[in-house]
Design a protein around this motif. Structure first.
Motif, PDB file in Angstrom:
ATOM      1  N   THR A 142      45.103  33.388  25.539  1.00 16.72           N
ATOM      2  CA  THR A 142      45.922  34.340  24.786  1.00 16.72           C
ATOM      3  C   THR A 142      46.742  35.153  25.783  1.00 16.72           C
ATOM      4  O   THR A 142      46.398  35.234  26.973  1.00 16.72           O
ATOM      5  CB  THR A 142      45.069  35.324  23.949  1.00 16.72           C
ATOM      6  OG1 THR A 142      44.345  36.192  24.834  1.00 16.72           O
ATOM      7  CG2 THR A 142      44.116  34.613  23.008  1.00 16.72           C
ATOM      8  N   TYR A 143      47.789  35.761  25.282  1.00 19.79           N
ATOM      9  CA  TYR A 143      48.622  36.623  26.115  1.00 19.79           C
ATOM     10  C   TYR A 143      47.764  37.719  26.762  1.00 19.79           C
ATOM     11  O   TYR A 143      47.853  37.951  27.969  1.00 19.79           O
ATOM     12  CB  TYR A 143      49.735  37.237  25.260  1.00 19.79           C
ATOM     13  CG  TYR A 143      50.700  38.090  26.037  1.00 19.79           C
ATOM     14  CD1 TYR A 143      51.831  37.527  26.619  1.00 19.79           C
ATOM     15  CD2 TYR A 143      50.491  39.462  26.184  1.00 19.79           C
ATOM     16  CE1 TYR A 143      52.726  38.307  27.338  1.00 19.79           C
ATOM     17  CE2 TYR A 143      51.385  40.246  26.896  1.00 19.79           C
ATOM     18  CZ  TYR A 143      52.493  39.663  27.470  1.00 19.79           C
ATOM     19  OH  TYR A 143      53.372  40.433  28.189  1.00 19.79           O
ATOM     20  N   GLU A 144      46.924  38.352  25.974  1.00 22.22           N
ATOM     21  CA  GLU A 144      46.095  39.466  26.460  1.00 22.22           C
ATOM     22  C   GLU A 144      45.133  39.024  27.555  1.00 22.22           C
ATOM     23  O   GLU A 144      44.917  39.744  28.535  1.00 22.22           O
ATOM     24  CB  GLU A 144      45.329  40.103  25.296  1.00 22.22           C
ATOM     25  CG  GLU A 144      46.197  40.811  24.274  1.00 22.22           C
ATOM     26  CD  GLU A 144      46.942  39.863  23.322  1.00 22.22           C
ATOM     27  OE1 GLU A 144      46.522  38.692  23.144  1.00 22.22           O
ATOM     28  OE2 GLU A 144      47.977  40.293  22.775  1.00 22.22           O
ATOM     29  N   LYS A 145      44.539  37.845  27.392  1.00 24.29           N
ATOM     30  CA  LYS A 145      43.625  37.345  28.425  1.00 24.29           C
ATOM     31  C   LYS A 145      44.385  37.044  29.717  1.00 24.29           C
ATOM     32  O   LYS A 145      43.872  37.273  30.811  1.00 24.29           O
ATOM     33  CB  LYS A 145      42.876  36.104  27.945  1.00 24.29           C
ATOM     34  CG  LYS A 145      41.804  36.418  26.919  1.00 24.29           C
ATOM     35  CD  LYS A 145      41.102  35.139  26.471  1.00 24.29           C
ATOM     36  CE  LYS A 145      40.084  35.413  25.386  1.00 24.29           C
ATOM     37  NZ  LYS A 145      39.465  34.155  24.904  1.00 24.29           N
ATOM     38  N   GLY A 146      45.612  36.542  29.612  1.00 24.37           N
ATOM     39  CA  GLY A 146      46.442  36.310  30.797  1.00 24.37           C
ATOM     40  C   GLY A 146      46.761  37.614  31.509  1.00 24.37           C
ATOM     41  O   GLY A 146      46.698  37.703  32.738  1.00 24.37           O
TER      42      GLY A 146
END
Length: 126
Positions: A72-76
């Motif tokens: 996910t964007y947030e995990k990146g």
């Protein structure tokens, strides 16, 4: 063409002086990774600091990478922040900082999420 090496704890004990004498011109170091158990936990490669210091003392230019399992964007974004705070801060790199997404188990499950994770990672480091 320049000859470089990609090293991590899996090459622990490598003689970098010998490698340099054999033509190695640069090293790309794995600075850390996201764990496989949950895709969230992060760790610093236990050879990163040693390899970084050895390369610097031997005048071997370095870059580094994060072995990602973000989907996910947030995990990146979180991977990039962890990498910066724990690996990059107060260091000098002559080669790029990379994100490694070669673990196709995560890519096959969620290609769009992997793409978003890469975008989040790169935007955060930029």
């Amino acid at each position: 063409m320049q000859f470089g090496i990609d090293i991590s704890c899996w090459q622990k004990g490598i003689d970098l002086s010998k490698a340099k004498n054999q033509g190695v011109k640069f090293a790309i170091l794995r600075c850390g990774y996201t764990g496989s158990s949950n895709g969230i936990s992060k760790g610093i490669d236990n050879s990163f600091e040693t390899f970084y210091k050895q390369c610097k003392s031997l005048n071997i230019p370095v870059g580094c990478y994060w072995f990602s399992r973000a989907n996910t964007y947030e995990k990146g974004v979180n991977e990039a922040k962890f990498m910066y705070e724990n690996c990059l801060k107060n260091k000098q790199f002559e080669y790029p900082i990379y994100i490694d997404v070669e673990d196709n188990i995560y890519q096959k499950k969620n290609k769009k999420g992997t793409t978003e994770a890469i975008i989040g990672f790169c935007e955060t480091l930029e």
